[in-house]
Design a protein around this motif. Structure first.
Motif, PDB file in Angstrom:
ATOM      1  N   TRP A   1     -74.105  43.161 -29.280  1.00  0.00           N
ATOM      2  CA  TRP A   1     -73.282  43.908 -30.225  1.00  0.00           C
ATOM      3  C   TRP A   1     -73.984  45.153 -30.780  1.00  0.00           C
ATOM      4  N   PRO A   2     -75.203  45.061 -31.262  1.00  0.00           N
ATOM      5  CA  PRO A   2     -75.823  46.257 -31.868  1.00  0.00           C
ATOM      6  C   PRO A   2     -75.993  47.418 -30.894  1.00  0.00           C
ATOM      7  N   THR A   3     -76.253  47.139 -29.640  1.00  0.00           N
ATOM      8  CA  THR A   3     -76.541  48.215 -28.694  1.00  0.00           C
ATOM      9  C   THR A   3     -75.343  48.635 -27.853  1.00  0.00           C
ATOM     10  N   THR A   4     -74.442  47.695 -27.555  1.00  0.00           N
ATOM     11  CA  THR A   4     -73.329  47.987 -26.656  1.00  0.00           C
ATOM     12  C   THR A   4     -72.031  48.298 -27.392  1.00  0.00           C
ATOM     13  N   PHE A   5     -71.758  47.555 -28.474  1.00  0.00           N
ATOM     14  CA  PHE A   5     -70.439  47.632 -29.088  1.00  0.00           C
ATOM     15  C   PHE A   5     -70.393  48.329 -30.446  1.00  0.00           C
ATOM     16  N   ALA A   6     -71.438  48.244 -31.218  1.00  0.00           N
ATOM     17  CA  ALA A   6     -71.386  48.725 -32.604  1.00  0.00           C
ATOM     18  C   ALA A   6     -70.991  50.198 -32.690  1.00  0.00           C
ATOM     19  N   GLY A   7     -71.450  51.004 -31.743  1.00  0.00           N
ATOM     20  CA  GLY A   7     -71.156  52.429 -31.773  1.00  0.00           C
ATOM     21  C   GLY A   7     -69.697  52.758 -31.551  1.00  0.00           C
ATOM     22  N   ALA A   8     -68.928  51.804 -31.004  1.00  0.00           N
ATOM     23  CA  ALA A   8     -67.506  52.030 -30.735  1.00  0.00           C
ATOM     24  C   ALA A   8     -66.614  51.426 -31.816  1.00  0.00           C
ATOM     25  N   ALA A   9     -67.210  50.791 -32.832  1.00  0.00           N
ATOM     26  CA  ALA A   9     -66.407  50.202 -33.896  1.00  0.00           C
ATOM     27  C   ALA A   9     -65.606  51.293 -34.605  1.00  0.00           C
ATOM     28  N   GLN A  10     -64.353  50.976 -34.972  1.00  0.00           N
ATOM     29  CA  GLN A  10     -63.430  51.962 -35.511  1.00  0.00           C
ATOM     30  C   GLN A  10     -63.450  51.980 -37.041  1.00  0.00           C
ATOM     31  N   SER A  11     -63.240  53.154 -37.601  1.00  0.00           N
ATOM     32  CA  SER A  11     -63.186  53.297 -39.052  1.00  0.00           C
ATOM     33  C   SER A  11     -61.842  52.806 -39.569  1.00  0.00           C
ATOM     34  N   VAL A  12     -61.778  52.527 -40.872  1.00  0.00           N
ATOM     35  CA  VAL A  12     -60.522  52.112 -41.502  1.00  0.00           C
ATOM     36  C   VAL A  12     -60.281  52.978 -42.726  1.00  0.00           C
ATOM     37  N   GLY A  13     -59.017  53.036 -43.134  1.00  0.00           N
ATOM     38  CA  GLY A  13     -58.662  53.825 -44.299  1.00  0.00           C
ATOM     39  C   GLY A  13     -58.510  55.297 -43.970  1.00  0.00           C
ATOM     40  N   GLU A  14     -57.779  56.007 -44.843  1.00  0.00           N
ATOM     41  CA  GLU A  14     -57.616  57.443 -44.658  1.00  0.00           C
ATOM     42  C   GLU A  14     -58.884  58.176 -45.075  1.00  0.00           C
ATOM     43  N   ARG A  15     -59.165  59.262 -44.384  1.00  0.00           N
ATOM     44  CA  ARG A  15     -60.347  60.069 -44.684  1.00  0.00           C
ATOM     45  C   ARG A  15     -59.908  61.433 -45.187  1.00  0.00           C
ATOM     46  N   PHE A  16     -60.148  61.676 -46.460  1.00  0.00           N
ATOM     47  CA  PHE A  16     -59.751  62.936 -47.083  1.00  0.00           C
ATOM     48  C   PHE A  16     -60.957  63.846 -47.242  1.00  0.00           C
ATOM     49  N   PRO A  17     -60.783  65.152 -46.994  1.00  0.00           N
ATOM     50  CA  PRO A  17     -61.873  66.092 -47.281  1.00  0.00           C
ATOM     51  C   PRO A  17     -62.100  66.197 -48.774  1.00  0.00           C
ATOM     52  N   LYS A  18     -63.275  66.640 -49.156  1.00  0.00           N
ATOM     53  CA  LYS A  18     -63.589  66.798 -50.577  1.00  0.00           C
ATOM     54  C   LYS A  18     -62.671  67.849 -51.188  1.00  0.00           C
ATOM     55  N   LEU A  19     -62.135  67.531 -52.358  1.00  0.00           N
ATOM     56  CA  LEU A  19     -61.281  68.483 -53.050  1.00  0.00           C
ATOM     57  C   LEU A  19     -62.080  69.705 -53.490  1.00  0.00           C
ATOM     58  N   PRO A  20     -61.553  70.913 -53.270  1.00  0.00           N
ATOM     59  CA  PRO A  20     -62.182  72.082 -53.870  1.00  0.00           C
ATOM     60  C   PRO A  20     -62.256  71.904 -55.398  1.00  0.00           C
ATOM     61  N   GLU A  21     -63.273  72.463 -56.000  1.00  0.00           N
ATOM     62  CA  GLU A  21     -63.527  72.215 -57.412  1.00  0.00           C
ATOM     63  C   GLU A  21     -62.329  72.563 -58.305  1.00  0.00           C
ATOM     64  N   GLU A  22     -61.578  73.616 -57.929  1.00  0.00           N
ATOM     65  CA  GLU A  22     -60.462  74.026 -58.786  1.00  0.00           C
ATOM     66  C   GLU A  22     -59.316  73.018 -58.796  1.00  0.00           C
ATOM     67  N   PHE A  23     -59.290  72.097 -57.825  1.00  0.00           N
ATOM     68  CA  PHE A  23     -58.222  71.108 -57.760  1.00  0.00           C
ATOM     69  C   PHE A  23     -58.671  69.732 -58.233  1.00  0.00           C
ATOM     70  N   GLU A  24     -59.907  69.603 -58.674  1.00  0.00           N
ATOM     71  CA  GLU A  24     -60.399  68.313 -59.164  1.00  0.00           C
ATOM     72  C   GLU A  24     -59.617  67.913 -60.403  1.00  0.00           C
ATOM     73  N   PRO A  25     -59.118  66.656 -60.447  1.00  0.00           N
ATOM     74  CA  PRO A  25     -58.406  66.206 -61.647  1.00  0.00           C
ATOM     75  C   PRO A  25     -59.373  66.137 -62.830  1.00  0.00           C
ATOM     76  N   PRO A  26     -58.908  66.419 -64.027  1.00  0.00           N
ATOM     77  CA  PRO A  26     -59.794  66.378 -65.188  1.00  0.00           C
ATOM     78  C   PRO A  26     -60.289  64.959 -65.443  1.00  0.00           C
ATOM     79  N   THR A  27     -61.527  64.855 -65.885  1.00  0.00           N
ATOM     80  CA  THR A  27     -62.075  63.525 -66.199  1.00  0.00           C
ATOM     81  C   THR A  27     -61.823  63.236 -67.677  1.00  0.00           C
ATOM     82  N   SER A  28     -61.510  61.999 -67.961  1.00  0.00           N
ATOM     83  CA  SER A  28     -61.201  61.616 -69.334  1.00  0.00           C
ATOM     84  C   SER A  28     -62.486  61.337 -70.119  1.00  0.00           C
TER      85      SER A  28
END
Length: 308
Positions: free
Chosen positions: A281-308
Protein backbone atom coordinates in the motif's frame (compact mmCIF):
# COMPACT_ATOMS: atom_id res chain seq x y z
CA UNK A 1 -33.08 27.47 -31.73
CA UNK A 2 -36.31 28.00 -29.79
CA UNK A 3 -38.40 25.75 -27.59
CA UNK A 4 -41.63 26.81 -29.30
CA UNK A 5 -44.27 24.12 -28.92
CA UNK A 6 -42.36 22.29 -26.19
CA UNK A 7 -43.86 21.57 -22.78
CA UNK A 8 -41.78 21.39 -19.62
CA UNK A 9 -42.25 20.44 -15.97
CA UNK A 10 -39.96 22.10 -13.42
CA UNK A 11 -40.15 20.88 -9.82
CA UNK A 12 -39.21 23.21 -6.98
CA UNK A 13 -39.82 26.18 -9.28
CA UNK A 14 -41.39 28.64 -6.86
CA UNK A 15 -38.17 30.54 -6.31
CA UNK A 16 -34.40 30.40 -6.70
CA UNK A 17 -32.82 28.12 -9.27
CA UNK A 18 -36.08 26.38 -10.16
CA UNK A 19 -37.79 29.68 -10.92
CA UNK A 20 -34.82 30.74 -13.08
CA UNK A 21 -35.08 27.48 -15.04
CA UNK A 22 -38.82 27.92 -15.56
CA UNK A 23 -38.38 31.53 -16.68
CA UNK A 24 -35.67 30.65 -19.20
CA UNK A 25 -37.65 27.74 -20.63
CA UNK A 26 -40.70 30.00 -21.00
CA UNK A 27 -38.57 32.77 -22.52
CA UNK A 28 -37.43 30.27 -25.15
CA UNK A 29 -41.03 29.37 -26.00
CA UNK A 30 -41.86 26.38 -23.78
CA UNK A 31 -45.09 26.08 -21.82
CA UNK A 32 -44.25 25.27 -18.20
CA UNK A 33 -45.82 23.31 -15.37
CA UNK A 34 -44.55 25.07 -12.24
CA UNK A 35 -44.33 22.86 -9.15
CA UNK A 36 -43.59 23.79 -5.55
CA UNK A 37 -44.90 23.10 -2.05
CA UNK A 38 -45.37 26.82 -1.38
CA UNK A 39 -48.72 27.81 -2.89
CA UNK A 40 -48.04 31.54 -2.80
CA UNK A 41 -44.59 31.21 -4.38
CA UNK A 42 -45.99 28.91 -7.06
CA UNK A 43 -48.79 31.33 -7.90
CA UNK A 44 -46.31 34.22 -8.05
CA UNK A 45 -44.05 32.21 -10.35
CA UNK A 46 -46.89 31.40 -12.74
CA UNK A 47 -47.97 35.05 -12.75
CA UNK A 48 -44.41 36.17 -13.52
CA UNK A 49 -44.12 33.76 -16.45
CA UNK A 50 -47.50 34.80 -17.85
CA UNK A 51 -46.79 38.52 -17.44
CA UNK A 52 -43.71 38.01 -19.62
CA UNK A 53 -45.78 36.38 -22.34
CA UNK A 54 -45.27 32.75 -21.31
CA UNK A 55 -47.76 29.96 -20.72
CA UNK A 56 -47.73 28.33 -17.29
CA UNK A 57 -49.83 26.34 -14.86
CA UNK A 58 -49.26 25.48 -11.20
CA UNK A 59 -49.13 22.18 -9.32
CA UNK A 60 -48.75 22.67 -5.57
CA UNK A 61 -47.58 19.36 -4.13
CA UNK A 62 -44.46 17.78 -2.59
CA UNK A 63 -42.37 15.57 -4.86
CA UNK A 64 -41.66 12.06 -3.68
CA UNK A 65 -45.10 10.42 -3.82
CA UNK A 66 -46.06 8.72 -7.06
CA UNK A 67 -49.37 10.60 -6.89
CA UNK A 68 -47.51 13.91 -7.31
CA UNK A 69 -45.59 12.57 -10.29
CA UNK A 70 -48.82 11.46 -11.93
CA UNK A 71 -50.43 14.85 -11.28
CA UNK A 72 -47.49 16.70 -12.81
CA UNK A 73 -47.53 14.67 -16.02
CA UNK A 74 -51.33 14.68 -16.37
CA UNK A 75 -51.39 18.46 -15.82
CA UNK A 76 -48.85 18.97 -18.60
CA UNK A 77 -50.82 16.80 -21.01
CA UNK A 78 -54.26 18.14 -20.07
CA UNK A 79 -53.28 21.81 -20.23
CA UNK A 80 -50.70 21.82 -23.03
CA UNK A 81 -51.24 18.56 -24.92
CA UNK A 82 -47.81 16.98 -24.50
CA UNK A 83 -44.65 16.66 -22.40
CA UNK A 84 -41.14 17.17 -23.76
CA UNK A 85 -38.90 18.32 -20.89
CA UNK A 86 -38.66 17.42 -17.21
CA UNK A 87 -36.39 19.32 -14.81
CA UNK A 88 -36.20 17.70 -11.36
CA UNK A 89 -35.00 20.54 -9.19
CA UNK A 90 -37.01 20.26 -5.94
CA UNK A 91 -35.02 19.82 -2.76
CA UNK A 92 -33.97 21.18 0.60
CA UNK A 93 -31.35 20.61 3.30
CA UNK A 94 -31.23 19.13 6.78
CA UNK A 95 -27.54 19.37 7.55
CA UNK A 96 -25.83 17.86 10.57
CA UNK A 97 -22.90 15.53 11.24
CA UNK A 98 -23.42 11.79 10.93
CA UNK A 99 -23.60 11.03 14.64
CA UNK A 100 -26.32 13.65 15.17
CA UNK A 101 -28.38 12.94 12.03
CA UNK A 102 -31.78 11.48 12.85
CA UNK A 103 -33.68 8.93 10.80
CA UNK A 104 -36.11 11.69 9.87
CA UNK A 105 -33.27 14.01 8.76
CA UNK A 106 -31.99 11.29 6.46
CA UNK A 107 -35.28 9.92 5.19
CA UNK A 108 -36.86 13.30 4.44
CA UNK A 109 -33.97 14.53 2.31
CA UNK A 110 -33.69 11.20 0.49
CA UNK A 111 -37.45 11.17 -0.14
CA UNK A 112 -37.54 14.62 -1.73
CA UNK A 113 -34.29 14.59 -3.70
CA UNK A 114 -33.77 10.96 -4.63
CA UNK A 115 -37.22 9.37 -4.53
CA UNK A 116 -38.79 12.55 -5.87
CA UNK A 117 -36.46 12.44 -8.86
CA UNK A 118 -37.11 8.73 -9.40
CA UNK A 119 -40.91 8.87 -9.25
CA UNK A 120 -41.20 11.99 -11.39
CA UNK A 121 -38.82 10.75 -14.06
CA UNK A 122 -40.47 7.33 -14.12
CA UNK A 123 -43.89 8.86 -14.76
CA UNK A 124 -42.53 11.29 -17.36
CA UNK A 125 -40.69 8.68 -19.41
CA UNK A 126 -43.68 6.35 -19.38
CA UNK A 127 -45.59 9.11 -21.16
CA UNK A 128 -42.68 10.09 -23.41
CA UNK A 129 -42.06 6.52 -24.55
CA UNK A 130 -45.73 6.02 -25.34
CA UNK A 131 -45.88 9.33 -27.24
CA UNK A 132 -42.87 8.23 -29.28
CA UNK A 133 -41.42 11.72 -29.83
CA UNK A 134 -38.41 11.53 -27.54
CA UNK A 135 -37.83 13.83 -24.61
CA UNK A 136 -35.37 15.51 -22.27
CA UNK A 137 -34.72 14.55 -18.65
CA UNK A 138 -32.65 17.11 -16.75
CA UNK A 139 -31.84 16.27 -13.14
CA UNK A 140 -30.09 18.51 -10.65
CA UNK A 141 -26.97 17.25 -8.89
CA UNK A 142 -24.51 18.99 -6.59
CA UNK A 143 -20.76 19.26 -5.99
CA UNK A 144 -21.55 17.56 -2.67
CA UNK A 145 -22.76 14.48 -4.53
CA UNK A 146 -19.56 14.44 -6.57
CA UNK A 147 -17.00 15.02 -3.81
CA UNK A 148 -18.78 14.91 -0.43
CA UNK A 149 -19.21 17.70 2.12
CA UNK A 150 -18.97 17.85 5.89
CA UNK A 151 -22.37 17.59 7.58
CA UNK A 152 -24.29 16.48 4.49
CA UNK A 153 -24.56 12.69 4.61
CA UNK A 154 -28.19 12.72 3.48
CA UNK A 155 -27.74 15.31 0.74
CA UNK A 156 -24.53 13.73 -0.57
CA UNK A 157 -26.20 10.33 -0.77
CA UNK A 158 -29.21 11.75 -2.61
CA UNK A 159 -27.21 13.76 -5.13
CA UNK A 160 -24.74 10.95 -5.82
CA UNK A 161 -27.70 8.62 -6.30
CA UNK A 162 -29.28 11.01 -8.79
CA UNK A 163 -26.12 10.98 -10.90
CA UNK A 164 -26.05 7.17 -10.80
CA UNK A 165 -29.65 7.03 -11.98
CA UNK A 166 -28.98 9.52 -14.79
CA UNK A 167 -26.15 7.38 -16.16
CA UNK A 168 -28.41 4.33 -16.07
CA UNK A 169 -31.33 6.17 -17.69
CA UNK A 170 -29.10 7.39 -20.52
CA UNK A 171 -28.60 3.73 -21.43
CA UNK A 172 -32.20 2.65 -20.94
CA UNK A 173 -33.81 5.58 -22.77
CA UNK A 174 -31.49 5.93 -25.75
CA UNK A 175 -33.64 3.84 -28.10
CA UNK A 176 -36.67 6.02 -27.28
CA UNK A 177 -34.79 9.21 -28.18
CA UNK A 178 -34.96 10.46 -24.59
CA UNK A 179 -31.83 12.05 -23.17
CA UNK A 180 -30.93 12.12 -19.48
CA UNK A 181 -28.37 14.50 -18.02
CA UNK A 182 -27.46 15.99 -14.65
CA UNK A 183 -26.71 19.66 -14.05
CA UNK A 184 -24.43 20.60 -11.13
CA UNK A 185 -25.18 24.25 -10.35
CA UNK A 186 -22.93 26.53 -8.30
CA UNK A 187 -24.93 29.68 -7.60
CA UNK A 188 -26.13 32.15 -5.02
CA UNK A 189 -29.24 30.55 -3.53
CA UNK A 190 -30.88 30.13 -0.16
CA UNK A 191 -28.69 27.05 0.29
CA UNK A 192 -25.43 28.98 -0.21
CA UNK A 193 -26.46 32.25 1.42
CA UNK A 194 -25.37 31.08 4.87
CA UNK A 195 -21.88 29.94 3.80
CA UNK A 196 -19.34 32.59 4.93
CA UNK A 197 -17.00 31.81 2.03
CA UNK A 198 -19.64 33.03 -0.46
CA UNK A 199 -20.80 36.01 1.59
CA UNK A 200 -19.33 38.75 -0.62
CA UNK A 201 -20.82 37.21 -3.77
CA UNK A 202 -24.25 36.67 -2.19
CA UNK A 203 -24.22 40.21 -0.83
CA UNK A 204 -23.36 41.65 -4.25
CA UNK A 205 -26.25 39.84 -5.92
CA UNK A 206 -28.67 40.86 -3.18
CA UNK A 207 -27.66 44.49 -3.69
CA UNK A 208 -28.06 44.26 -7.46
CA UNK A 209 -24.32 44.71 -7.96
CA UNK A 210 -22.06 42.77 -10.34
CA UNK A 211 -20.62 39.68 -8.70
CA UNK A 212 -16.83 39.99 -8.23
CA UNK A 213 -14.72 38.35 -10.93
CA UNK A 214 -13.00 36.09 -8.38
CA UNK A 215 -16.28 34.32 -7.72
CA UNK A 216 -17.56 34.25 -11.29
CA UNK A 217 -14.32 33.24 -12.99
CA UNK A 218 -11.94 31.65 -10.50
CA UNK A 219 -14.56 29.88 -8.41
CA UNK A 220 -17.27 29.37 -11.03
CA UNK A 221 -19.92 30.79 -8.68
CA UNK A 222 -22.68 32.95 -10.12
CA UNK A 223 -26.39 33.65 -10.19
CA UNK A 224 -29.35 31.38 -10.83
CA UNK A 225 -29.67 32.91 -14.30
CA UNK A 226 -26.14 31.71 -15.11
CA UNK A 227 -27.36 28.12 -14.74
CA UNK A 228 -30.63 28.52 -16.61
CA UNK A 229 -29.07 28.71 -20.07
CA UNK A 230 -27.60 25.22 -19.71
CA UNK A 231 -30.95 23.81 -18.61
CA UNK A 232 -32.70 25.33 -21.63
CA UNK A 233 -29.97 24.05 -23.95
CA UNK A 234 -30.26 20.50 -22.60
CA UNK A 235 -34.01 20.72 -23.15
CA UNK A 236 -33.63 21.72 -26.79
CA UNK A 237 -33.22 19.84 -30.06
CA UNK A 238 -29.67 21.18 -30.20
CA UNK A 239 -28.77 18.79 -27.36
CA UNK A 240 -30.28 15.68 -28.94
CA UNK A 241 -26.90 13.93 -28.88
CA UNK A 242 -26.02 14.93 -25.31
CA UNK A 243 -26.93 12.24 -22.80
CA UNK A 244 -25.51 10.58 -19.69
CA UNK A 245 -23.48 13.68 -18.86
CA UNK A 246 -22.86 15.47 -15.57
CA UNK A 247 -22.30 19.15 -16.35
CA UNK A 248 -21.27 21.73 -13.80
CA UNK A 249 -22.10 25.37 -14.37
CA UNK A 250 -21.71 28.57 -12.40
CA UNK A 251 -20.68 32.14 -13.13
CA UNK A 252 -18.42 32.18 -16.18
CA UNK A 253 -17.44 28.48 -15.91
CA UNK A 254 -18.85 25.28 -17.37
CA UNK A 255 -17.42 21.84 -16.58
CA UNK A 256 -18.06 18.32 -17.79
CA UNK A 257 -17.46 16.01 -14.84
CA UNK A 258 -15.67 12.74 -15.45
CA UNK A 259 -17.43 9.50 -14.71
CA UNK A 260 -15.62 7.41 -12.08
CA UNK A 261 -12.71 5.45 -13.49
CA UNK A 262 -10.02 3.36 -11.80
CA UNK A 263 -7.16 5.65 -10.81
CA UNK A 264 -4.70 2.76 -10.56
CA UNK A 265 -4.79 -0.90 -11.51
CA UNK A 266 -2.31 -3.43 -10.16
CA UNK A 267 -2.21 -7.22 -10.32
CA UNK A 268 -0.60 -9.80 -8.06
CA UNK A 269 -0.44 -13.52 -8.68
CA UNK A 270 -2.59 -15.25 -6.10
CA UNK A 271 -4.54 -12.10 -5.25
CA UNK A 272 -4.13 -9.28 -2.76
CA UNK A 273 -3.77 -10.80 0.70
CA UNK A 274 -3.66 -8.82 3.94
CA UNK A 275 0.13 -9.16 4.18
CA UNK A 276 0.60 -8.20 0.53
CA UNK A 277 -1.50 -5.04 1.02
CA UNK A 278 0.40 -4.06 4.19
CA UNK A 279 3.63 -4.25 2.18
CA UNK A 280 2.41 -2.72 -1.08
CA UNK A 281 0.00 0.00 0.00
CA UNK A 282 2.57 2.70 0.90
CA UNK A 283 4.59 2.28 -2.29
CA UNK A 284 2.07 1.07 -4.89
CA UNK A 285 -1.33 2.45 -3.93
CA UNK A 286 -1.06 5.38 -1.53
CA UNK A 287 -0.06 7.83 -4.26
CA UNK A 288 -3.28 7.12 -6.17
CA UNK A 289 -5.61 7.65 -3.20
CA UNK A 290 -8.31 10.22 -4.04
CA UNK A 291 -9.09 13.44 -2.19
CA UNK A 292 -12.52 14.15 -0.69
CA UNK A 293 -14.50 17.32 -0.20
CA UNK A 294 -14.58 20.47 -2.29
CA UNK A 295 -11.34 22.40 -2.69
CA UNK A 296 -11.73 26.16 -2.66
CA UNK A 297 -8.96 28.65 -3.45
CA UNK A 298 -8.03 31.10 -0.72
CA UNK A 299 -10.35 34.08 -0.63
CA UNK A 300 -8.75 37.37 -1.63
CA UNK A 301 -8.38 39.54 1.46
CA UNK A 302 -11.09 42.00 0.37
CA UNK A 303 -13.69 39.21 0.36
CA UNK A 304 -12.79 37.70 3.75
CA UNK A 305 -15.86 37.66 6.03
CA UNK A 306 -15.44 39.85 9.11
CA UNK A 307 -14.36 38.05 12.27
CA UNK A 308 -16.50 38.49 15.35
Amino acid sequence: MSLDGKVAIVTGAGRGLGLAYAQELARRGASVVVNDVDAEATADAVAALESSGGRAVAVVAPVGPTETAKELVSTAVEHFGRLDILVTNAGFLRDTVLWKMSDDDFDTVINVHLRGTFTTVREAVQHMRQAGEGGRIICVGSPTGQRGNFGQTNYAAAKAGIVGMVRTWALELKRAGITANAVVPVAATAMTATVPYFAAAVRAEANGEPMPAFFRHDLGFGTADDVAGLVAFLGSDAAASVTGQVIGVGGDRLQIWTHPEAALTAHRDGGWTYDALVDAWPTTFAGAAQSVGERFPKLPEEFEPPTS
